[in-house]
Design a protein around this motif. Structure first.
Motif, short mmCIF file in Angstrom:
data_model
loop_
_atom_site.label_atom_id
_atom_site.label_comp_id
_atom_site.label_asym_id
_atom_site.label_seq_id
_atom_site.Cartn_x
_atom_site.Cartn_y
_atom_site.Cartn_z
N GLU A 27 0.84 -1.20 0.00
CA GLU A 27 0.00 0.00 0.00
C GLU A 27 0.88 1.24 0.00
O GLU A 27 1.85 1.34 0.74
N GLN A 29 1.18 5.60 0.01
CA GLN A 29 0.58 6.88 0.34
C GLN A 29 0.70 7.82 -0.86
O GLN A 29 1.54 7.61 -1.74
N PRO A 30 -0.13 8.88 -0.93
CA PRO A 30 0.00 9.85 -2.03
C PRO A 30 1.42 10.42 -2.09
O PRO A 30 2.01 10.75 -1.06
N GLN A 32 4.02 8.76 -3.02
CA GLN A 32 5.01 7.70 -2.89
C GLN A 32 4.98 6.79 -4.13
O GLN A 32 3.97 6.72 -4.83
N SER A 105 2.75 4.99 -9.99
CA SER A 105 3.28 4.87 -8.63
C SER A 105 4.17 3.64 -8.47
O SER A 105 4.37 3.17 -7.35
#
Length: 322
Positions: A27, A29-30, A32, A105
């Motif tokens: 997962e 984060q924004p 990353q 991402s």
């Protein structure tokens, strides 16, 4: 496990390590992105990444087969880039493949048959946060540049071998084994050229075409990769021409040596023809040959043979036939 390195990055810094066995570690984060390096992964390992990052099935299939020429494929908002690595094994060029999945991402590198790990590259980029901050497109450029830079030692090593052949060919005859060696090196360079052509197209497309995940400010960096590939291709073509020149020069010098030997043999044959002809005349045993009863006949014949032979020898020597 085939995972060589897997980390999450944010703001140009390494944030944490990724465990493919733990879905939570994937997962993000924004702001990353994940950089995951794999070496000859299994289908199950790629399947985990396929489901998490929505990798295209055709791209995953190509990454598992590892038999592609360099190319750039676009799948929605993601890129799939194939690059060929190369390494020298004695006088043969061995090839590997690096498949690169690039998304908004994530960047995933899959290596097959490559002797050079990306650990040094990763450490270099982590030491320059300002560059790593650019994101996945800059890492893509760095990986391609790293692969292309690995071509130069190959060309340098082959160049030394070619120069050694050139020096040897100018000093002596080339044996059958050496001629076969020249043609073997030419074949290796021709195969290498067939890899460099598609690599040029990959770098050119990443620089000039509007592709997902590639920002405008990063595109000029791919021109550097393109220039490096062009330079390697030019060196390879030059080496091919030099090898051809070595073979041609050796053939010409061999013909010249054979011509010199032929002229030398012809000159001696002409000189020896004089006493042979005179002796042949006197060996015919004709009854009417007045000089046979001449007191000084033998001496004069010997003097004539010697004089004619010396004159011929001097003339052949002056014309450099002897």
């Amino acid at each position: 496990m085939s995972v060589i390195a897997a980390y999450v990055y944010g703001e140009g810094q390494r944030v944490r390590e990724i465990d493919l066995g733990d879905p939570a570690s994937l997962e993000l984060q924004p702001g990353q992105f994940a950089w995951i390096g794999l070496l000859e992964p299994s289908e199950a390992e790629l399947d985990v990444l396929k489901r998490r990052f929505n990798l295209h099935p055709l791209a995953v299939e190509d990454a598992l087969k590892a038999d592609q020429l360099p190319k750039v494929d676009v799948y929605g908002d993601q890129l799939f880039v194939v690059a060929r690595t190369a390494h020298l094994q004695e006088e043969k060029i061995g090839y590997g493949e690096t498949d690169i999945f690039v998304g908004p991402s994530h960047i995933i590198t899959v290596r097959h048959g490559s002797a050079r790990a990306h650990l040094e590259l990763r450490q270099h980029l982590e030491a320059a946060p300002a560059q790593l901050k650019h994101g996945v497109d800059y890492i893509l450029h760095a990986v391609l540049d790293f692969i292309v830079d690995g071509y130069f030692p190959i060309v340098d090593a082959i160049e030394e071998k070619v120069l050694e052949m050139e020096r040897y060919a100018l000093d002596s005859f080339l044996s059958r084994a050496e001629v076969l060696r020249i043609f073997a090196l030419r074949r290796e360079l021709m195969r290498f050229k067939r890899v460099l052509g598609p690599m040029e197209e990959v770098a050119s497309r990443l620089e000039h075409h509007e592709l997902p995940c590639i920002d405008w400010d990063v595109r000029p960096y791919f021109r550097d990769v393109y220039d490096h590939v062009r330079r390697v291709a030019s060196l390879v073509e030059t080496l091919r021409e030099v090898l051809s020149s070595v073979f041609e020069a050796s053939s010409l010098m061999e013909q010249q040596r054979q011509g010199a030997i032929t002229r030398r043999l012809a000159a001696w044959a002409a000189i020896l023809a004089v006493p042979t002809a005179i002796a042949g005349i006197y060996g015919m045993n004709f009854e009417v040959m007045p000089e046979l009863k001449w007191r000084y006949g033998y001496l004069m014949v010997v003097i004539a043979i010697t004089a004619i032979c010396l004159v011929l020898y001097a003339r052949f020597k002056r014309s450099k036939w002897l």
